[in-house]
Write a protein that holds these residues in place. Structure first.
Motif, short mmCIF file in Angstrom:
data_model
loop_
_atom_site.label_atom_id
_atom_site.label_comp_id
_atom_site.label_asym_id
_atom_site.label_seq_id
_atom_site.Cartn_x
_atom_site.Cartn_y
_atom_site.Cartn_z
N SER A 33 0.84 -1.66 -0.08
CA SER A 33 -0.20 -0.24 0.28
C SER A 33 0.81 1.35 -0.27
CB SER A 33 -1.04 0.37 0.86
OG SER A 33 -0.27 -0.59 2.03
N LYS A 34 2.05 1.20 -0.34
CA LYS A 34 2.89 2.32 -0.04
C LYS A 34 2.50 3.17 -0.80
CE LYS A 34 6.37 0.64 -3.64
NZ LYS A 34 7.26 -0.39 -4.33
N THR A 35 3.28 4.46 -0.65
CA THR A 35 1.87 6.03 -1.59
C THR A 35 0.51 6.09 -1.72
OG1 THR A 35 1.99 5.00 -4.21
CG2 THR A 35 4.05 5.69 -2.34
N LEU A 157 13.93 -16.30 3.53
CA LEU A 157 15.34 -15.29 2.60
C LEU A 157 13.76 -14.68 2.33
CD1 LEU A 157 16.43 -17.90 1.70
CD2 LEU A 157 17.74 -16.38 3.20
N MET A 158 13.83 -13.04 2.13
CA MET A 158 13.26 -12.37 0.69
C MET A 158 14.40 -11.51 -0.79
SD MET A 158 12.92 -9.03 0.11
CE MET A 158 12.02 -7.13 0.00
N THR A 159 13.40 -11.82 -1.40
CA THR A 159 13.99 -11.82 -2.59
C THR A 159 13.26 -10.15 -3.44
OG1 THR A 159 15.74 -12.03 -4.47
CG2 THR A 159 13.93 -12.59 -4.56
N ARG A 217 4.21 -10.51 -2.26
CA ARG A 217 3.89 -8.56 -2.49
C ARG A 217 3.69 -8.03 -3.11
NH1 ARG A 217 9.48 -10.37 -1.64
NH2 ARG A 217 10.21 -8.89 -3.00
N VAL A 218 2.31 -7.61 -3.41
CA VAL A 218 1.85 -6.85 -5.20
C VAL A 218 1.12 -6.02 -4.58
CG1 VAL A 218 -0.25 -7.36 -6.80
CG2 VAL A 218 0.48 -9.42 -5.42
N GLY A 219 1.12 -4.91 -4.86
CA GLY A 219 0.77 -3.31 -4.77
C GLY A 219 -0.04 -3.07 -6.52
N THR A 220 0.09 -2.65 -7.23
CA THR A 220 0.30 -2.11 -8.11
C THR A 220 -1.01 -3.08 -8.94
OG1 THR A 220 2.42 -1.54 -9.20
CG2 THR A 220 0.74 -1.51 -11.00
C1 PLP Z 1 6.29 -1.51 -4.18
C2 PLP Z 1 6.89 -2.66 -3.62
C3 PLP Z 1 6.31 -4.36 -4.17
C4 PLP Z 1 4.94 -4.27 -4.76
O1 PLP Z 1 5.19 -4.30 -6.41
P1 PLP Z 1 4.45 -3.88 -7.86
O2 PLP Z 1 5.42 -4.23 -8.42
O3 PLP Z 1 3.19 -3.02 -7.20
O4 PLP Z 1 3.66 -5.17 -7.02
C5 PLP Z 1 6.72 -5.41 -4.14
N1 PLP Z 1 8.22 -5.43 -2.44
C6 PLP Z 1 8.77 -4.09 -3.11
C7 PLP Z 1 9.96 -4.91 -1.60
C8 PLP Z 1 8.24 -3.27 -3.35
O5 PLP Z 1 9.21 -1.68 -2.77
#
Ligand code: PLP
Length: 231
Positions: A33-35, A157-159, A217-220
């Motif tokens: 949800s950033k921004t 772990l994360m990538t 991690r899904v934003g857009t």
């Molecule tokens: C912004 C961000 C995302 C989400 O990106 P989208 O392409 O918008 O899904 C996932 N992981 C990290 C670390 C981010 O900074």
């Protein structure tokens, strides 16, 4: 719009799980949800989302008190040591531990507040110069070192995979991250039992799930394009 997007993303995750014999319950969808304003987060919350990801400590700190207590806030972005104090009592997990100094500072702050904080180690699988993260070949050593720190729990772990139009390009990085996780677990390091894999974003989460992601991690794909022009 947000509800429909969430349903679509969840359906894609379910389909990916079905294709590879995984239980969709093993995969947590983190809505990044950033921004985005609190109203949009609330909309996702009402649609049933509880896990949200923010990449700026200040933003997480400001948004957290405006949403119900059962929201799980994931700190997914680069973290500076002087900002740990903003988020340590609000984040359920820090996904981006990539230096000993940062791990030590998180540990110290957690000790001070008498809490335990789950963390993930960020690995730069593609060796991109512009990205943070530990090199894969250094990950085991790094984890051995920080595993001795009190009050942090290394859970996986994360990538962040490279930006690409073809998600298949990133399959190898997700596969290798999973393999790295399994390999490190087999070393039986004291205090280290890693089972979480945070990998996959809007462009490549389906492939990530197929390769074993337990958190995407899904934003857009949920909230739409981000507008940085107002900041
Ligand atoms: C912004 C961000 C995302 C989400 O990106 P989208 O392409 O918008 O899904 C996932 N992981 C990290 C670390 C981010 O900074």
């Amino acid at each position: 719009m947000i509800r429909e997007n969430l349903e679509k993303v969840q359906a894609n995750i379910n389909d990916a799980c079905a294709r590879c014999g995984r239980d969709p319950k093993e995969v947590t969808l983190i809505a990044v949800s950033k921004t985005k304003p609190v109203e949009m987060i609330r909309e996702a919350y009402e649609a049933g989302t509880r896990a949200f990801g923010e990449n700026k400590p200040q933003e997480l700190k400001d948004k957290a008190p405006q949403l119900p207590d059962d929201v799980q806030w994931h700190m997914i972005g680069h973290l500076q040591r002087n900002k740990i104090k903003y988020i340590i009592d609000k984040a359920c997990m820090i996904h981006s531990v990539d230096s000993e100094r940062l791990a030590e500072a998180i540990s110290a702050e957690a000790v001070k507040r008498d809490i335990k904080i789950p963390v993930l180690v960020e690995v730069n699988m593609a060796g991109e110069e512009t990205k943070d993260g530990i090199a894969p070949e250094e990950a085991e050593d790094f984890i051995r070192k920080i595993s001795r720190l009190p009050n942090i729990r290394i859970e996986g772990l994360m990538t962040i995979a490279p930006f690409t139009d073809n998600p298949e390009d990133n399959r190898i990085y997700f596969r290798n991250l999973k393999k790295l996780c399994v390999d490190i677990n087999e070393k039986n390091i004291d205090n280290v039992f890693m089972c979480k894999l945070s990998m996959g974003m809007t462009g490549d989460y389906v492939v990530a799930v197929e390769e074993g992601a337990t958190m995407v991690r899904v934003g857009t794909g949920i909230f739409g394009e981000r507008d940085y022009s107002m900041r």
